[in-house]
Motif scaffolding. Structure first.
Motif, PDB file in Angstrom:
ATOM      1  N   ALA A 126      -8.358  -5.736  -0.275  1.00  0.00           N
ATOM      2  CA  ALA A 126      -6.954  -5.353  -0.389  1.00  0.00           C
ATOM      3  C   ALA A 126      -6.385  -5.722  -1.750  1.00  0.00           C
ATOM      4  O   ALA A 126      -5.625  -4.948  -2.359  1.00  0.00           O
ATOM      5  N   GLU A 127      -6.732  -6.896  -2.244  1.00  0.00           N
ATOM      6  CA  GLU A 127      -6.223  -7.315  -3.560  1.00  0.00           C
ATOM      7  C   GLU A 127      -6.728  -6.398  -4.661  1.00  0.00           C
ATOM      8  O   GLU A 127      -5.988  -6.037  -5.584  1.00  0.00           O
ATOM      9  N   THR A 128      -7.991  -5.999  -4.570  1.00  0.00           N
ATOM     10  CA  THR A 128      -8.549  -5.096  -5.579  1.00  0.00           C
ATOM     11  C   THR A 128      -7.837  -3.751  -5.571  1.00  0.00           C
ATOM     12  O   THR A 128      -7.442  -3.220  -6.617  1.00  0.00           O
ATOM     13  N   VAL A 129      -7.639  -3.185  -4.368  1.00  0.00           N
ATOM     14  CA  VAL A 129      -7.005  -1.874  -4.264  1.00  0.00           C
ATOM     15  C   VAL A 129      -5.534  -1.950  -4.660  1.00  0.00           C
ATOM     16  O   VAL A 129      -5.016  -1.039  -5.331  1.00  0.00           O
ATOM     17  N   GLN A 130      -4.863  -3.026  -4.289  1.00  0.00           N
ATOM     18  CA  GLN A 130      -3.458  -3.150  -4.662  1.00  0.00           C
ATOM     19  C   GLN A 130      -3.306  -3.222  -6.177  1.00  0.00           C
ATOM     20  O   GLN A 130      -2.380  -2.647  -6.754  1.00  0.00           O
ATOM     21  N   GLY A 131      -4.236  -3.894  -6.832  1.00  0.00           N
ATOM     22  CA  GLY A 131      -4.196  -3.952  -8.292  1.00  0.00           C
ATOM     23  C   GLY A 131      -4.376  -2.570  -8.911  1.00  0.00           C
ATOM     24  O   GLY A 131      -3.669  -2.202  -9.862  1.00  0.00           O
ATOM     25  N   ILE A 132      -5.305  -1.772  -8.365  1.00  0.00           N
ATOM     26  CA  ILE A 132      -5.515  -0.413  -8.869  1.00  0.00           C
ATOM     27  C   ILE A 132      -4.251   0.418  -8.672  1.00  0.00           C
ATOM     28  O   ILE A 132      -3.806   1.144  -9.569  1.00  0.00           O
ATOM     29  N   ALA A 133      -3.673   0.333  -7.477  1.00  0.00           N
ATOM     30  CA  ALA A 133      -2.476   1.112  -7.169  1.00  0.00           C
ATOM     31  C   ALA A 133      -1.313   0.749  -8.086  1.00  0.00           C
ATOM     32  O   ALA A 133      -0.592   1.634  -8.579  1.00  0.00           O
ATOM     33  N   GLN A 134      -1.118  -0.513  -8.330  1.00  0.00           N
ATOM     34  CA  GLN A 134      -0.005  -0.946  -9.182  1.00  0.00           C
ATOM     35  C   GLN A 134      -0.166  -0.448 -10.610  1.00  0.00           C
ATOM     36  O   GLN A 134       0.813  -0.080 -11.269  1.00  0.00           O
ATOM     37  N   GLU A 135      -1.397  -0.425 -11.102  1.00  0.00           N
ATOM     38  CA  GLU A 135      -1.638   0.089 -12.451  1.00  0.00           C
ATOM     39  C   GLU A 135      -1.270   1.561 -12.566  1.00  0.00           C
ATOM     40  O   GLU A 135      -0.916   2.040 -13.652  1.00  0.00           O
TER      41      GLU A 135
END
Length: 468
Positions: free
Chosen positions: A298-307
């Motif tokens: 989840a942390e990895t995907v949230q970082g991608i989404a925020q970028e």
């Protein structure tokens, strides 16, 4: 689209029907309402009713019914629960619809081997309810509570396909009734085999044109230790799609990732009473694994989404919250129809290599805007598959024409991108021309297989491809 069914030969019909009634009595129905029900699916295609319906209770009975039909060269159309989307159950040449819904027993659960054997009429929800206390579950989830036999026949997939694959990947073996009434088991229970032709995968996706599927040996899986779902919204569709693409390319083993465009989100918010969300392009995620693994994913995907401009994740970790979220996604079709009472839904889908997904969706949406049609978009975008549902007035020739023209362009666009005319709905008779365009060298081989296994063309004739 109008279809003029080809009436089956009257003499053959009468002889076959008399033999079937003598053998099965009142489980052969010729009532108009029942026949119409069995000539109708969830698509925009018009009802084309069979001449009769047989409510089967066992593989042996299916074999006996098909043997009778074969003797009189009378068509056979398998029927599960009628959730297909390309006219797969339409009796284009009349004949007998074999209703398998009464064959709904879970025959064995081999928990240590992670496999089960079920009759074709078992639905996916019924199977998972049966497995609930074993710690196992069956992951393929096409949205509708389809029968397992129908899911095999159409090679169904759904929201979990990005990680768990499609029915093609989950079927170990089939028991089928061939066009002459023979019963064939295609494989044993071993997880892999190098023995002979892979008949299992030949019949998975054959849409009733080669056989009637009566029993299925399936892979099942342990329920994950931790499950968490999240929603992320975006200002534009391209950013949402690119978030999905980058997530897959990064290797995050996300269990589900679903895209809903602004029109579909507006419909779902109104229909399913979703709170705290706006009518914007939206991704629904679900993560499975250990507690630590789910957090890391989840942390990895949230970082991608925020970028890429996505909002903070809105989490659904409680089972009831996850159920509400995914129920809203599964009801997307009905939510869209509710926005235009009295309308009819015309669903269609394509699938492209994931690197071309954003391009295909953006071009499709731009083209759609120019048509003036209302057609929300949803997608199992983790594997490059997306859907439109044209919400139209079926009595309007102009709307039907615009929808068909746009759908045709969408399919041709997908083919030009090395994609397919259907990622999961199947061909039925609605996409026959596109299958021929997609696989021009392969269709003659398919036709030869059909001719060899069903020389009289009695098995669901008029579907997948034309025999002449």
């Amino acid at each position: 689209m109008q279809v003029n069914p080809v009436a089956s030969d009257a003499t053959a019909r009468a002889a076959a029907l008399a033999a079937l009634q003598a053998r099965f009595g009142d489980r052969i129905s010729t009532g108009e309402a029942i026949r119409r029900q069995h000539g109708t699916d969830e698509s925009y295609h018009p009802t084309v009713a069979p001449d009769a319906v047989f409510f089967a209770q066992s593989t042996e009975e299916v074999s006996q019914a098909v043997t009778i039909c074969a003797a009189h060269k009378w068509p056979v159309i398998p029927f599960g629960v009628g959730t297909s989307l390309e006219g797969g159950v339409a009796a284009l040449h009349g004949g007998l619809s074999i209703d398998l819904s009464g064959m709904n027993a879970v025959l064995e659960v081999n928990a240590e081997d992670l496999d089960v054997r079920v009759q074709a009429g078992v639905t996916r929800k019924q199977l998972n309810e049966h497995l609930r206390d074993t710690g196992l579950f069956f992951p393929i989830d096409p949205g509708a509570d389809a029968s397992i036999g129908g899911m095999c026949a159409t090679r169904a997939s759904g929201t979990n396909a990005v990680r768990d694959g499609t029915m093609r990947d989950k079927v170990l073996s089939l028991t089928v009734v061939m066009a002459d009434g023979r019963v064939v088991r295609t494989a044993r229970r071993a997880k892999k085999s190098a023995a002979g032709y892979d008949l299992t995968r030949l019949f998975v996706g054959s849409e009733g044109t080669l056989c009637v599927i009566t029993e299925i040996q399936l892979k099942v899986y342990g329920i994950p230790e931790a499950i968490s779902a999240a929603v992320c919204q975006f200002a534009d569709l391209e950013s949402a799609v690119n978030t999905c693409i980058l997530t897959i390319q990064t290797g995050v083993p996300v269990a589900r990732v679903e895209l809903l465009d602004d029109a579909q989100m507006a419909a779902c918010i109104a229909h399913s009473k979703l709170e705290g969300l706006e009518a914007m392009p939206t991704l629904f995620f679900e993560f499975h694994g250990t507690s630590a693994g789910v957090v890391e994913q989840a942390e990895t995907v949230q970082g991608i989404a925020q970028e890429l401009g996505g909002t903070d994740f809105q989490w659904a970790t409680k089972p009831e919250d996850r159920s509400k979220l995914w129920e809203a996604r599964h009801n997307a079709y009905y939510a869209a129809l509710a926005q235009r009472p009295g309308s009819k839904g015309w669903p269609t889908d394509v699938c492209v290599p994931i690197s071309r997904l954003a391009e295909c969706i953006v071009e499709t949406k731009k083209d759609l805007k120019e048509t003036g049609l209302y057609a929300p978009l949803v997608g199992h975008v983790g594997d490059g598959n997306f859907h439109l549902v044209y919400v139209i007035d079926p009595s309007s020739e102009d709307e039907m024409r615009r929808a068909k023209e746009h759908s045709d362009r969408m399919v041709l666009r997908a083919l030009a991108m090395e994609g397919t005319c259907t990622g999961e709905h199947g061909v039925g008779y609605g996409k026959i021309e596109f299958l021929a365009a997609e696989l021009p060298e392969a269709v003659p081989v398919m036709r030869a297989v059909k001719q060899a296994l069903d020389p009289d063309n009695i098995m669901n004739p008029g579907k997948l491809f034309r025999m002449n």
